[in-house]
Design a protein around this motif. Sequence first.
Motif, short mmCIF file in Angstrom:
data_model
loop_
_atom_site.label_atom_id
_atom_site.label_comp_id
_atom_site.label_asym_id
_atom_site.label_seq_id
_atom_site.Cartn_x
_atom_site.Cartn_y
_atom_site.Cartn_z
N UNK A 248 0.82 -1.20 0.00
CA UNK A 248 0.00 0.00 0.00
C UNK A 248 0.86 1.26 0.00
N UNK A 249 1.92 1.27 0.81
CA UNK A 249 2.81 2.42 0.86
C UNK A 249 3.58 2.59 -0.45
N UNK A 250 3.97 1.48 -1.07
CA UNK A 250 4.65 1.56 -2.35
C UNK A 250 3.73 2.16 -3.41
N UNK A 251 2.49 1.71 -3.44
CA UNK A 251 1.53 2.25 -4.39
C UNK A 251 1.23 3.72 -4.13
N UNK A 252 1.09 4.08 -2.87
CA UNK A 252 0.83 5.49 -2.53
C UNK A 252 2.00 6.38 -2.91
N UNK A 253 3.21 5.87 -2.72
CA UNK A 253 4.39 6.65 -3.06
C UNK A 253 4.48 6.87 -4.57
N UNK A 254 4.23 5.83 -5.34
CA UNK A 254 4.24 5.99 -6.80
C UNK A 254 3.13 6.93 -7.25
N UNK A 255 1.95 6.81 -6.62
CA UNK A 255 0.82 7.65 -7.02
C UNK A 255 1.02 9.12 -6.68
#
Length: 281
Positions: A248-255
Amino acid sequence: MADTRKRGKRGRAGSIATHAVLSLGALVMVFPFLWQLLTALKTLAETSRVPPTFLPDKWNGASFEEVFTALPFREMLTNSVLNTVGRTLGQLVFCSLAAYAFARMRFRGRDVLFALFLSVLMVPSSLLVLPQYDIIQALGLLNSAPALFLPGMFSAFGTFMLRQFFLALPKELEEAARIDGAGSFRVFWSIMLPLIRPALAALAVITAMWSWNDLLWPLIVNTDPAKMPISAGLTSLEGQYETNYPVMMAGSLIASLPMLLVYVFLQRHFVQSVAMSGTKG
């Protein structure tokens, strides 16, 4: 001479204190992003550890790969871009036209109509969800990209904001253009609109950030994961009993990276618009 040295010491002390406060503020602002990055580099077991650890025991970048398999991430990013670009361009076009009409044109009922526009700002946006949904459903646009941005292509706030900038422009520019034979649209497009470019940039930044982070409306109109924006898609990673926080944090960071780039690109115009709004009067 002694007074000069004392003033110099006081100035240095004040400068050190100012830099210390600014550094502390910068650390407070950057820390959530740093924690987000470090969490994305941890394993799921490490994120559940009590007490929590700051640095990962073993640096793990698999979460950045897993997010593309856990979600249709590319499709969601594309939907977010379409939603953001559609809303932002729509507001820049429609709000600037409406703001120019309210600020520079004279017609019957102008003030009453503008007061009705402003009254929309007092209505909670959640109350508009049901009628907007009925309209989108009647048009047959559910689970489509236009369903995301069509209701947000106009804003009472954007109209009010741009109207204030149009009112601050000197009337002589408009009068000179009309003497030269320019019509209303030519005056708006060639003379007045370029002069409020900082305000347009500020509205673009505000609208883009709001559109990119919007969650409620996309969850209602687009239930197909491939048609969701990334803001809604990331919520599906939160399970009932367990949440994969690294992914979730990886996706939020990319987003979050596209919005950071937008702000960096338009930062100069955004700051200039704030400075202009503070020197009016």
